[in-house]
Motif scaffolding. Structure first.
Motif, PDB file in Angstrom:
ATOM      1  N   LYS A  23       0.826  -1.215   0.000  1.00  0.00           N
ATOM      2  CA  LYS A  23       0.000   0.000   0.000  1.00  0.00           C
ATOM      3  C   LYS A  23       0.858   1.262   0.000  1.00  0.00           C
ATOM      4  CE  LYS A  23      -0.845   0.128   5.016  1.00  0.00           C
ATOM      5  NZ  LYS A  23       0.208  -0.790   5.386  1.00  0.00           N
ATOM      6  N   GLY A  26       1.473   1.880  -3.711  1.00  0.00           N
ATOM      7  CA  GLY A  26       0.344   1.846  -4.633  1.00  0.00           C
ATOM      8  C   GLY A  26       0.039   0.491  -5.242  1.00  0.00           C
ATOM      9  N   ASP A  42      -2.859   1.410  -7.663  1.00  0.00           N
ATOM     10  CA  ASP A  42      -3.639   2.600  -7.327  1.00  0.00           C
ATOM     11  C   ASP A  42      -3.967   3.457  -8.540  1.00  0.00           C
ATOM     12  OD1 ASP A  42      -3.702   1.841  -4.698  1.00  0.00           O
ATOM     13  OD2 ASP A  42      -2.328   3.403  -3.984  1.00  0.00           O
TER      14      ASP A  42
END
Length: 181
Positions: A23, A26, A42
């Motif tokens: 995370k 992304g 992302d």
């Protein structure tokens, strides 16, 4: 000694790293049909689900290789997950994660496997640095990339500087390319 020089693998170390730190750059695992997992970025791109051979336990891959009479395999990251749409720093971190986890897996399984690195081609300087870093980390057999070129009246002009570094630091180079006329 029969060697398979074109194989792809997503090691369990990568799945663990994505769950722990993906995370931050992304990258995330997303549920897919049939209880499988897929990779999502992302920037909106979602990769098709990991197919069984791509994420199989090493013992199953050994068995298949023995059945095929293959003594050694050179594995690279699955090109579907290169993540070239990530922002610059995230793409650099992603390829570092891809290479470090594949290197770790290959070191643990070095009797039958070698690995080739991938690089963040969206930034030529960063790509060259990652190629050199991963080559100097040891264990890597070479480098895989996608490349782009443009036809010019004098021939094909390759538009990525990584090729000069590749020749210096790699024993194996696998390229798939796109050419624009």
């Amino acid at each position: 000694m029969p060697i398979d020089v074109h194989a792809h693998y997503v090691p369990p170390q990568l799945i663990t790293a994505i769950k722990a730190r993906g995370k931050d750059i992304g990258v995330r695992l997303t549920p897919a049909e049939g209880g499988k997992e897929a990779l999502g970025f992302d920037y909106g791109f979602k990769v098709r689900p990991f197919f069984p051979r791509l994420v199989e336990p090493v013992g199953e891959r050994h068995k298949w290789m023995d059945e095929q009479k293959i003594d050694h395999q050179i594995v690279g990251t699955w090109p579907d997950i290169f993540g070239y749409g990530l922002p610059r720093e995230h793409c650099i971190g992603w390829h570092r994660m891809l290479n470090d986890t594949l290197a770790e897996w290959a070191a643990d399984n070095s009797k039958k496997f070698s690995w080739i690195s991938s690089v963040p081609l969206t930034d030529p300087e960063a790509a060259a640095q990652e190629l050199e870093r991963s080559a100097n980390a040891g264990g890597g057999a070479g480098h895989q990339t996608q490349w782009a070129g443009r036809w010019h009246r004098s021939g094909l002009l390759v538009v990525h500087p990584i090729f000069s570094i590749t020749a210096r630091v790699c024993r194996v180079f696998v390229a798939s390319g796109m050419v624009d006329r």
